[in-house]
Design an enzyme around this catalytic site. Structure first.
Site, mmCIF file in Angstrom:
data_model
loop_
_atom_site.group_PDB
_atom_site.id
_atom_site.type_symbol
_atom_site.label_atom_id
_atom_site.label_comp_id
_atom_site.label_asym_id
_atom_site.label_seq_id
_atom_site.Cartn_x
_atom_site.Cartn_y
_atom_site.Cartn_z
ATOM 1 N N LYS A 35 4.203 -31.260 28.096
ATOM 2 C CA LYS A 35 4.244 -29.616 28.379
ATOM 3 C C LYS A 35 3.334 -29.018 27.382
ATOM 4 O O LYS A 35 2.884 -28.005 27.723
ATOM 5 C CB LYS A 35 5.647 -29.369 27.948
ATOM 6 N N ARG A 128 20.644 -27.665 19.655
ATOM 7 C CA ARG A 128 20.204 -27.137 20.863
ATOM 8 C C ARG A 128 21.073 -27.672 21.921
ATOM 9 O O ARG A 128 21.991 -27.324 21.981
ATOM 10 C CB ARG A 128 18.495 -27.505 20.944
#
Ligand code: PLP
Length: 352
Positions: A35, A128
């Site tokens: 990414k 998260r």
């Protein structure tokens, strides 16, 4: 054209090969995380000969573009309910933490005549993604009812939001959870995905629990740096992504702005230090390309004064640079991410 990023594919190949060797010699499969560079095929294609098994990315657009390889594709970010069909179509595996999402994946997989694999993420403190420990049994029971979903494994993500460092305790907990699930539900869990580049320090110190058999690695491969203590790894290159920008003004000027001082271009109050007259250069690159906090001049004599949207101001005192010369900067994870999502930055690949 400038500004541009020069990417050394040979160095990257070295990094990925060595990291993959380190992992596979410890029976750990690697998900190479793409990414940071928007899964640029000019970067991925030349490293596909290395025998890691998975390419992983947080964006479906990036994974969709990887139709040139048989390596398995992993969606790292939890799937959106609005992208389920594409996720099942273009990827082999997702990290998941919501039963509604998993059920939707099951439906899409059955429509597409597929068995789709998931890794159930467990919350171990970083806050998260991940399910809480009290919900594990419920989740596993529900997943096991779904005929088109295969529970490939469990995983954890650390050092992202909460700055929590992986250690024997939290990863040991993950291993214990895995064994519990296997016993309670009478199943075998193939994969324990023990985190990202912040878990690599444990591996180097032989402290990674031996049951951890997968890691998802971007930073170590791309920047030769483990992300728990930010240590450089021996034998890996940290200068793969180099930004080049051109000098468009070069003049001796004071270091202290003069006139009535208010705010800078970003509405910030800045305090300026008077260092007398310096040879100042303006480079044609700015905050909208990459931020100066995340780039390091390769020439150690060069010092960054500051930046505005489209300009970078540097100190070139006691150097021989002229107008039109190109300065080079080593990029880090954040600035590389910025550079690859900016249409203004050309990409050049070195691959002899
Ligand atoms: C980005 C990401 C990674 C890779 O992290 P690095 O620190 O670059 O190795 C791994 N797992 C997840 C879930 C991610 O989002």
């Amino acid at each position: 054209m400038y500004p541009r990023v020069v990417i050394d594919i040979n160095k990257l190949h070295n990094n990925i090969r060595k990291t993959n060797e380190l992992l596979s010699s410890n029976n750990i499969s690697m998900m190479f995380v793409t990414k940071c560079f928007s899964a640029d095929e000019n970067i991925i294609k030349p490293i596909l000969d290395i025998d890691f098994e998975y390419l992983a990315d947080s964006r479906i657009e990036n994974l969709k573009s990887m139709d040139y390889t048989d390596k398995k594709k992993v969606l790292l970010r939890l799937p959106m309910l609005s992208e389920i069909h594409e996720v099942v179509k273009y990827t082999d595996l997702s990290l998941v933490s919501e039963i509604e999402t998993i059920t939707a994946l099951n439906l899409a997989a059955s429509e597409q005549d597929k068995i789709y694999e998931v890794i159930l993420m467990i919350e171990l403190g970083d806050l998260r993604e991940g399910i809480l420990e009290k919900d594990i049994d419920y989740y596993i029971s529900e997943i096991l009812k779904l005929s088109s979903i295969k529970l490939k494994g469990i995983g954890v993500n650390l050092t992202c939001y909460g700055s929590v460092i992986p250690d024997e305790e939290n990863l040991g907990e993950l291993v214990r959870i895995k064994k519990d699930i296997e016993k309670k539900h009478n199943i075998i869990i193939d994969m324990i995905s023990g985190g990202n580049s912040s878990s690599v320090h444990l591996l180097m110190e032989n402290r990674l629990p031996k049951e951890i058999n997968n890691l998802r690695i971007g930073e170590v491969n791309l920047f030769a740096r483990e992300s728990a203590y930010l240590k450089k790894l021996d034998g890996l290159y940290d200068d793969i992504f180099i930004l080049e920008a051109q000098i468009i003004e070069l003049k001796e000027k004071p270091t202290l702005p003069y006139g009535n001082i208010g705010y800078n271009a970003f509405g910030e109050k800045i305090s300026y230090k008077d260092e007398g007259i310096k040879m100042r250069a303006i480079l044609a690159v700015g905050k909208q390309d990459v931020d100066f906090e995340n780039m390091t001049p390769i020439d150690e004599r060069v010092r960054i004064f500051g930046t505005s949207s489209d300009h970078l101001i540097v100190d070139l005192t006691d150097t021989e640079y002229k107008l039109g010369d190109i300065l080079s900067f080593k990029l880090n994870y954040v600035s590389t991410l910025n550079a690859f999502t900016s249409k203004y930055i050309e990409k050049i690949y070195i691959n002899e």
